[in-house]
Design a protein around this motif. Structure first.
Motif, mmCIF file in Angstrom:
data_model
loop_
_atom_site.group_PDB
_atom_site.id
_atom_site.type_symbol
_atom_site.label_atom_id
_atom_site.label_comp_id
_atom_site.label_asym_id
_atom_site.label_seq_id
_atom_site.Cartn_x
_atom_site.Cartn_y
_atom_site.Cartn_z
ATOM 1 N N TRP A 123 -23.171 -6.420 43.466
ATOM 2 C CA TRP A 123 -22.873 -7.783 43.922
ATOM 3 C C TRP A 123 -22.040 -8.560 42.896
ATOM 4 O O TRP A 123 -21.143 -9.323 43.263
ATOM 5 N N ASP A 124 -22.330 -8.373 41.609
ATOM 6 C CA ASP A 124 -21.586 -9.098 40.573
ATOM 7 C C ASP A 124 -20.100 -8.765 40.624
ATOM 8 O O ASP A 124 -19.247 -9.652 40.577
ATOM 9 N N HIS A 150 -20.530 -12.711 34.477
ATOM 10 C CA HIS A 150 -21.507 -12.341 35.510
ATOM 11 C C HIS A 150 -21.934 -13.587 36.297
ATOM 12 O O HIS A 150 -23.107 -13.927 36.380
ATOM 13 N N SER A 186 -24.796 -13.662 39.236
ATOM 14 C CA SER A 186 -26.193 -13.712 38.795
ATOM 15 C C SER A 186 -26.603 -15.139 38.460
ATOM 16 O O SER A 186 -27.709 -15.574 38.782
ATOM 17 N N LYS A 187 -25.695 -15.892 37.843
ATOM 18 C CA LYS A 187 -25.995 -17.283 37.483
ATOM 19 C C LYS A 187 -26.090 -18.149 38.737
ATOM 20 O O LYS A 187 -26.974 -19.010 38.857
ATOM 21 N N GLU A 246 -29.306 -18.100 40.577
ATOM 22 C CA GLU A 246 -30.415 -18.802 39.919
ATOM 23 C C GLU A 246 -30.318 -20.310 40.090
ATOM 24 O O GLU A 246 -31.323 -21.010 40.040
#
Length: 427
Positions: A176-177, A290, A293-294, A297
């Motif tokens: 996904w990244d 990345h 991913s951040k 969140e």
């Protein structure tokens, strides 16, 4: 008869005809208990209908045509999928139809049972030469009806846009990244430079930047080198150092740069030059490697926006739009409109796509909430709908409008459109 078969689908589905004293073509009494469910795939037009002919109740399918003879034109007489048709609904009955087993197919003729006013309303929609069929009527449709259908078209649009995300995700073995990184790069190029940005992202995978995350100079060298802008001779120190650094990194990672001729500069504001966009993209990688991913969140929209603001763009670009071209003053930060564009076309899309892929409604809801928080897009299409009286409050609505125009208005699918159906029903 200036209407297509789909108009009769509408008439049958919503019983928009005079159904008093109904009879079959052979004179038997007819009562519609349930018109059935519209079938948009192959096979009879309506499934699971229930009707009463004479003293007998029949359950099965209904087929609709403009003329009875269309049954023969479409070769239904040799297709077993139509053996369970219990009623043939037509506008004009011009020939007797028999099933494969030689039994006569009951027919309901709708000619003279559909009001001239309803036909006129449909013709006014379907035959209009304006930007969209209901341009003169949509402003009078209840806002709840419009917004409800725009919710549907928004979901349709994002489901369609999810397909290329899934394709790239499969190509990258579920990463996904990296998938997000490629789409983000493409978004940075907007329409004009989307392709070279995408090729540049493929030339340098995200994991290479991760190895140099503490060295902005090396990341900038990788970005401009892979984009093909460091093959020239430079007098200024900054590009000379970038070139030297990239020559080492290129050999180390076996990078094949993009052909510099692919980048477009003509008829663009200098602020949108690809060189400036690449400087901002490099700064974004420096600030938040990345990214996907951040983003997963972060739940607060303001924090999401902050990821793309106050980027550590190299000071060189404060006085340059291009290598070798000095400018008096350059705004090196991404503008608010551009940030909104990225949040809409990449961040919201990926939250939606991830939610769909993992069957997690939480991320789909986050995508929708993000769209609702972004301002509506302003373009020639949304302007036309606004002028017609449609209130477009946010990006959720404007994306729905774009899908409505493309998939319904342009295709004249008024009878599949909740707004079009409402207009036909209005007195």
């Amino acid at each position: 008869m200036n209407f297509p078969e789909e108009f009769l689908h509408y008439v049958w589905q919503f019983r928009s005809f005079d159904y008093n004293g109904l009879q079959t073509a052979t004179g038997e009494s007819l009562k519609i208990i349930n018109p059935g469910l519209l079938n948009k795939n192959a096979g009879p037009d309506f499934f699971n209908a229930k009707i009463e002919i004479g003293d007998t109740i029949w359950a099965g399918n209904v087929e609709i045509h403009l003329k009875s003879s269309d049954w023969l034109k479409h070769n239904h007489q040799i297709n077993t999928a139509y053996e369970n048709v219990i009623l043939h609904v037509v506008y004009e009955h011009d020939v007797e139809i028999k099933r494969i087993n030689n039994s006569v197919l009951p027919v309901l003729k709708l000619k003279n049972r559909i009001s001239a006013d309803l036909i006129k309303k449909y013709e006014n929609l379907f035959l209009t030469l304006t930007d969209f069929p209901c341009i003169a009527q949509i402003g009078r449709v209840d806002e709840i009806i419009v917004n409800s259908f725009l919710s549907r078209t928004l979901i349709e649009r994002f489901e369609q846009k999810t397909a290329p995300v899934t394709e790239t995700l499969n190509e990258l073995n579920g990463n996904w990244d990296e998938t997000f990184y490629r789409f983000m790069a493409r978004n940075f190029g907007f329409k004009v430079n989307a392709l070279p940005f995408e090729l540049f992202a493929k030339a340098v995978p995200q994991n290479i930047y991760a190895k140099h995350k503490n060295n902005p100079h090396q990341i900038e060298a990788l970005v401009f080198g892979a984009a093909g802008f460091l093959n020239d001779h430079f007098e200024e120190e900054y590009p000379r150092k970038l070139k030297t650094e990239f020559q080492f990194l290129q050999k180390k990672y076996k990078i094949t740069p993009v052909e510099v001729s692919m980048w477009k500069f003509m008829r663009m504001r200098p602020q949108n030059f690809p060189t400036v966009r690449l400087a901002q993209f490099a700064a974004l990688i420096v600030k938040a490697n990345h990214l996907f991913s951040k983003i997963m969140e972060i739940k607060n929209v303001a924090e999401l926006r902050n990821l793309f603001e106050n980027l550590p763009v190299n000071d060189y670009w404060k006085t340059h739009y291009h290598f070798k071209k000095v400018a008096s003053s350059v705004n090196i930060q991404i503008g608010k409109t551009s940030v909104d564009n990225v949040l809409l076309n990449t961040v919201a899309l990926f939250l939606f796509a991830y939610g769909k892929h993992t069957a997690t409604q939480f991320y789909i809801n986050r995508a929708i909430k993000l769209l609702e928080s972004l301002p509506a897009e302003q373009n020639a299409i949304t302007d036309k709908f606004t002028e017609a009286g449609v209130k477009i409050a946010n990006a959720f609505a404007s994306q729905g409008i774009l899908q409505l125009k493309k998939q319904y208005c342009d295709e004249k699918k008024c009878l599949s459109c909740g707004i079009g159906i409402k207009i036909l029903k209005q007195a």
